[in-house]
Design an enzyme around this catalytic site. Structure first.
Site, PDB file in Angstrom:
ATOM      1  N   SER A  26       0.823  -1.218   0.000  1.00  0.00           N
ATOM      2  CA  SER A  26       0.000   0.000   0.000  1.00  0.00           C
ATOM      3  C   SER A  26       0.852   1.261   0.000  1.00  0.00           C
ATOM      4  O   SER A  26       0.334   2.377  -0.001  1.00  0.00           O
ATOM      5  CB  SER A  26      -0.928   0.012   1.222  1.00  0.00           C
ATOM      6  OG  SER A  26      -0.181  -0.154   2.407  1.00  0.00           O
ATOM      7  N   ASN A 113      -2.282  -2.583  13.039  1.00  0.00           N
ATOM      8  CA  ASN A 113      -3.734  -2.431  12.981  1.00  0.00           C
ATOM      9  C   ASN A 113      -4.212  -1.195  13.744  1.00  0.00           C
ATOM     10  O   ASN A 113      -5.052  -0.437  13.256  1.00  0.00           O
ATOM     11  CB  ASN A 113      -4.416  -3.690  13.524  1.00  0.00           C
ATOM     12  CG  ASN A 113      -4.050  -4.919  12.706  1.00  0.00           C
ATOM     13  OD1 ASN A 113      -3.448  -4.794  11.633  1.00  0.00           O
ATOM     14  ND2 ASN A 113      -4.394  -6.099  13.199  1.00  0.00           N
ATOM     15  N   THR A 158     -40.121  26.805 -10.247  1.00  0.00           N
ATOM     16  CA  THR A 158     -40.416  25.420  -9.870  1.00  0.00           C
ATOM     17  C   THR A 158     -40.554  24.691 -11.205  1.00  0.00           C
ATOM     18  O   THR A 158     -41.045  25.278 -12.180  1.00  0.00           O
ATOM     19  CB  THR A 158     -41.714  25.285  -9.049  1.00  0.00           C
ATOM     20  OG1 THR A 158     -42.806  25.730  -9.843  1.00  0.00           O
ATOM     21  CG2 THR A 158     -41.655  26.116  -7.763  1.00  0.00           C
ATOM     22  N   HIS A 159     -40.110  23.475 -11.243  1.00  0.00           N
ATOM     23  CA  HIS A 159     -40.089  22.709 -12.509  1.00  0.00           C
ATOM     24  C   HIS A 159     -39.304  23.442 -13.599  1.00  0.00           C
ATOM     25  O   HIS A 159     -39.562  23.250 -14.775  1.00  0.00           O
ATOM     26  CB  HIS A 159     -41.506  22.415 -13.003  1.00  0.00           C
ATOM     27  CG  HIS A 159     -42.422  21.891 -11.938  1.00  0.00           C
ATOM     28  ND1 HIS A 159     -42.602  20.553 -11.695  1.00  0.00           N
ATOM     29  CD2 HIS A 159     -43.187  22.539 -11.024  1.00  0.00           C
ATOM     30  CE1 HIS A 159     -43.460  20.398 -10.682  1.00  0.00           C
ATOM     31  NE2 HIS A 159     -43.822  21.585 -10.256  1.00  0.00           N
ATOM     32  N   SER A 280     -12.865  27.370 -26.686  1.00  0.00           N
ATOM     33  CA  SER A 280     -12.988  26.190 -27.536  1.00  0.00           C
ATOM     34  C   SER A 280     -11.834  26.184 -28.521  1.00  0.00           C
ATOM     35  O   SER A 280     -11.400  27.238 -28.988  1.00  0.00           O
ATOM     36  CB  SER A 280     -14.315  26.234 -28.287  1.00  0.00           C
ATOM     37  OG  SER A 280     -14.253  25.435 -29.450  1.00  0.00           O
ATOM     38  N   LYS A 286     -16.443  30.958 -28.312  1.00  0.00           N
ATOM     39  CA  LYS A 286     -16.928  30.276 -27.115  1.00  0.00           C
ATOM     40  C   LYS A 286     -16.247  30.717 -25.834  1.00  0.00           C
ATOM     41  O   LYS A 286     -15.060  30.971 -25.797  1.00  0.00           O
ATOM     42  CB  LYS A 286     -16.731  28.749 -27.250  1.00  0.00           C
ATOM     43  CG  LYS A 286     -17.636  28.088 -28.257  1.00  0.00           C
ATOM     44  CD  LYS A 286     -19.123  28.172 -27.904  1.00  0.00           C
ATOM     45  CE  LYS A 286     -19.491  27.346 -26.677  1.00  0.00           C
ATOM     46  NZ  LYS A 286     -19.442  25.895 -26.943  1.00  0.00           N
ATOM     47  N   GLU A 293     -18.974  23.285 -14.493  1.00  0.00           N
ATOM     48  CA  GLU A 293     -19.285  21.980 -15.106  1.00  0.00           C
ATOM     49  C   GLU A 293     -18.466  20.866 -14.464  1.00  0.00           C
ATOM     50  O   GLU A 293     -18.957  19.768 -14.196  1.00  0.00           O
ATOM     51  CB  GLU A 293     -18.990  22.015 -16.613  1.00  0.00           C
ATOM     52  CG  GLU A 293     -19.967  22.839 -17.406  1.00  0.00           C
ATOM     53  CD  GLU A 293     -19.543  22.933 -18.875  1.00  0.00           C
ATOM     54  OE1 GLU A 293     -20.181  22.286 -19.705  1.00  0.00           O
ATOM     55  OE2 GLU A 293     -18.567  23.644 -19.171  1.00  0.00           O
ATOM     56  N   TYR A 320      -9.579  -6.621  12.545  1.00  0.00           N
ATOM     57  CA  TYR A 320      -8.928  -6.095  11.344  1.00  0.00           C
ATOM     58  C   TYR A 320      -8.886  -7.149  10.238  1.00  0.00           C
ATOM     59  O   TYR A 320      -8.641  -8.329  10.484  1.00  0.00           O
ATOM     60  CB  TYR A 320      -7.490  -5.650  11.656  1.00  0.00           C
ATOM     61  CG  TYR A 320      -6.773  -5.143  10.412  1.00  0.00           C
ATOM     62  CD1 TYR A 320      -6.903  -3.818  10.027  1.00  0.00           C
ATOM     63  CD2 TYR A 320      -6.035  -6.007   9.597  1.00  0.00           C
ATOM     64  CE1 TYR A 320      -6.293  -3.362   8.864  1.00  0.00           C
ATOM     65  CE2 TYR A 320      -5.418  -5.550   8.446  1.00  0.00           C
ATOM     66  CZ  TYR A 320      -5.554  -4.235   8.079  1.00  0.00           C
ATOM     67  OH  TYR A 320      -4.961  -3.783   6.937  1.00  0.00           O
ATOM     68  N   GLN A 325      -7.243  -2.088   3.990  1.00  0.00           N
ATOM     69  CA  GLN A 325      -6.240  -1.317   3.269  1.00  0.00           C
ATOM     70  C   GLN A 325      -6.874  -0.557   2.093  1.00  0.00           C
ATOM     71  O   GLN A 325      -6.349   0.452   1.648  1.00  0.00           O
ATOM     72  CB  GLN A 325      -5.154  -2.275   2.768  1.00  0.00           C
ATOM     73  CG  GLN A 325      -4.009  -1.601   2.068  1.00  0.00           C
ATOM     74  CD  GLN A 325      -2.793  -2.522   1.974  1.00  0.00           C
ATOM     75  OE1 GLN A 325      -2.179  -2.850   2.987  1.00  0.00           O
ATOM     76  NE2 GLN A 325      -2.457  -2.950   0.783  1.00  0.00           N
ATOM     77  N   LYS A 328      -8.197   3.553   1.948  1.00  0.00           N
ATOM     78  CA  LYS A 328      -7.450   4.810   1.810  1.00  0.00           C
ATOM     79  C   LYS A 328      -7.705   5.559   0.519  1.00  0.00           C
ATOM     80  O   LYS A 328      -7.943   6.771   0.527  1.00  0.00           O
ATOM     81  CB  LYS A 328      -5.954   4.544   1.977  1.00  0.00           C
ATOM     82  CG  LYS A 328      -5.587   4.449   3.437  1.00  0.00           C
ATOM     83  CD  LYS A 328      -4.307   3.715   3.640  1.00  0.00           C
ATOM     84  CE  LYS A 328      -4.390   2.804   4.835  1.00  0.00           C
ATOM     85  NZ  LYS A 328      -5.406   1.727   4.767  1.00  0.00           N
TER      86      LYS A 328
HETATM   87  N1  ARG Z   1      -1.228  -1.305   5.175  1.00  0.00           N
HETATM   88  C1  ARG Z   1      -2.160  -1.793   6.117  1.00  0.00           C
HETATM   89  C2  ARG Z   1      -3.510  -1.073   5.953  1.00  0.00           C
HETATM   90  O1  ARG Z   1      -3.528  -0.126   5.265  1.00  0.00           O
HETATM   91  C3  ARG Z   1      -1.672  -1.551   7.510  1.00  0.00           C
HETATM   92  C4  ARG Z   1      -2.177  -2.546   8.500  1.00  0.00           C
HETATM   93  C5  ARG Z   1      -1.706  -3.899   8.142  1.00  0.00           C
HETATM   94  N2  ARG Z   1      -2.009  -4.844   9.138  1.00  0.00           N
HETATM   95  C6  ARG Z   1      -1.888  -6.162   8.893  1.00  0.00           C
HETATM   96  N3  ARG Z   1      -2.191  -6.946   9.863  1.00  0.00           N
HETATM   97  N4  ARG Z   1      -1.546  -6.621   7.737  1.00  0.00           N
HETATM   98  O2  ARG Z   1      -4.536  -1.442   6.478  1.00  0.00           O
END
Ligand code: ARG
Length: 460
Positions: A26, A113, A158-159, A280, A286, A293, A320, A325, A328
């Site tokens: 990651s 974790n 309205t509408h 444009s 334009k 937009e 966990y 992961q 993110k």
């Molecule tokens: N890169 C992992 C995540 O984003 C970190 C935690 C990983 N923990 C594990 N037990 N593999 O969640």
């Protein structure tokens, strides 16, 4: 890429498959958490020393090693390694390189974790504060623009059909209310973001005599997560943020839709500044409203981020799982998109130039004061349903004559309303009379809009 032993490699008898290494890594995206990861580690090491798990000297070496790493990253001198999987192990492995065996003690009483759960909460808290600041500036900008247009009459729709005259200031205050609720939701979400998971370790807590309150206060958390299983698995706060962001983007998208319409030749209600538009490549004449937009278009991806997170969580057993992961990228995308769209609107709104003559001319079309005529009849003892019918017939007649209601003669009006209609009727048929008559809290009368702006300033 240089390979060295995995920090978790002890029980393994073969090296990680090369594809799996990349697939499970990651670091490509979670490196953006480095600042918060290091802050969390410093608080953790400091606490470990205060409860006697580390010596003062060990703590100092760890903290200065971490600060050195922070600097390396800031200055682009840090080598991010995929074989080190994620931000946490990149930093930790580098710490061990820098300070030797003492670096191996940092992870005592902690797991990735609870570490990652802490990192994203710290990151999101900062992001929320930055977004809150832009929202506040945008709220101010809306009030400024509204204050310049408390008396500017435009058609309310309205509408998307002309409905009743309103003031432009009043319309802008509707946007203000949407955004103020968005900021409220963001602040509410922040309360649940700002809770410390660290100390949950992998899932069950740790055997060391940790002081979670001290870590929480060092990192500015309002509270410590109550349950270790929940602490490492909960991503509700990220979902809540994306929900808030989605709704905010839906609001911005609605405003932008209006700006696109209003800036068209057909409406001509507003002129957007050149610096927020583009041309444009083929049509020399334009001037396109690209910024509104694009904001309208970007709302979709944030809704997508929300759906991604909801789906990510829906089948996860406690505690966990590696699935987490995947939280993110959607979260980062929602943060970036919301912040950028708000920033664009904050720049655009103060530069929106209203064209009151076009607005007022449009308000004259479409019999927008018909309701005023009906209300006039009601004040003269005609039941509302009958008044509605009378005015409807007068409108049909006016349409046939190609005239507006206030261009009909008194005699013509009397043909429909009888003696209930007198010469004073023409006062209620004007646009100014119509808006001024809606004179109560939440109404469009200029006096009410001015008062609403005053109250709104105190609410920002
Ligand atoms: N890169 C992992 C995540 O984003 C970190 C935690 C990983 N923990 C594990 N037990 N593999 O969640």
């Amino acid at each position: 890429m240089s390979q060295d032993a995995k920090l978790w490699g002890g029980r393994f008898t073969e090296a990680t498959d090369a594809f799996v290494e990349t697939f499970t890594a990651s670091v490509g995206f979670d490196r953006r958490l480095y600042h918060h990861d290091i802050e969390g580690s410093i608080a953790h090491a400091t606490m470990l020393a205060s409860v006697g798990v580390l010596s003062g000297d060990e703590r100092d070496r760890i903290v200065s090693g971490l600060r050195e790493i922070h600097k390396e990253i800031d200055e682009g001198r840090f080598e991010w390694r995929v074989d080190r999987e994620d931000v946490h192990m990149n930093v930790e492995a580098r710490l061990i390189e820098l300070i030797g065996d003492t670096g191996k003690k940092l992870h005592t009483g902690r797991s990735r974790n609870d570490q990652i759960a802490t990192d994203i909460r710290l990151y999101l808290r900062d992001a929320i504060d930055a977004i809150d600041a832009v929202e506040t500036e945008l709220l101010d900008a809306l009030l400024e623009l509204a204050a310049r247009h408390t008396d500017t009459v435009m058609p309310g729709f309205t509408h998307l059909q002309p409905a009743q005259p309103i003031t432009f200031g009043h319309h802008l205050l509707a946007w203000f209310e949407m955004l103020l609720r968005d900021r409220e939701r963001l602040r509410d979400c922040r309360r649940r973001v700002n809770v410390l998971p660290l100390g949950a370790a992998a899932l069950a807590g740790t055997t060391f005599p940790i002081d979670r309150e001290a870590v929480a206060s060092a990192l500015g958390f309002d509270a410590v997560a109550e349950n270790s299983l929940d602490a490492v698995s909960d991503r509700d706060f990220a979902i809540e943020f994306c929900a808030t962001a989605s709704l905010t983007l839906v609001h911005l998208s609605r405003w932008c839709e209006e700006l696109v319409l209003w800036s068209s030749q057909q409406f001509g209600f507003v002129e957007l500044p050149d610096r927020f538009c583009t041309g444009s490549s083929i049509m020399p004449q334009k001037k396109n409203p690209d910024v509104p937009e694009l904001v309208r278009g970007k709302s979709g991806r944030v809704t997508g981020d929300l759906i991604a997170l909801l789906t990510l969580m829906k089948s996860q057993p406690l505690a966990y799982n590696k699935d987490n992961q995947e939280d993110k990228e959607p979260l980062f995308d929602a943060v970036d998109t919301l912040r950028d769209c708000l920033t664009a609107m904050r720049g655009l709104i103060p530069a929106v130039e209203a064209r009151p003559e076009r607005m007022t001319a449009a308000a004259r079309l479409g019999f927008t004061t018909a309701t005023d005529l009906a209300d006039y009849l009601v004040r003269r003892q005609v039941p509302f349903r009958d008044a509605h019918e009378i005015v409807g017939r007068a409108v049909a007649f006016a349409l046939d004559q190609g005239k507006d209601l206030d261009a009909l003669t008194l005699d013509e009006l009397k043909r429909f309303g009888g003696d209930a209609i007198e010469a004073g009727v023409f006062d209620v048929l004007t646009l100014e009379g119509s808006v001024a008559a809606r004179n109560h809290i939440g109404g469009t009368a200029p006096a009410q809009v001015r008062a609403a702006i005053e109250r709104a300033r105190a609410r920002v």
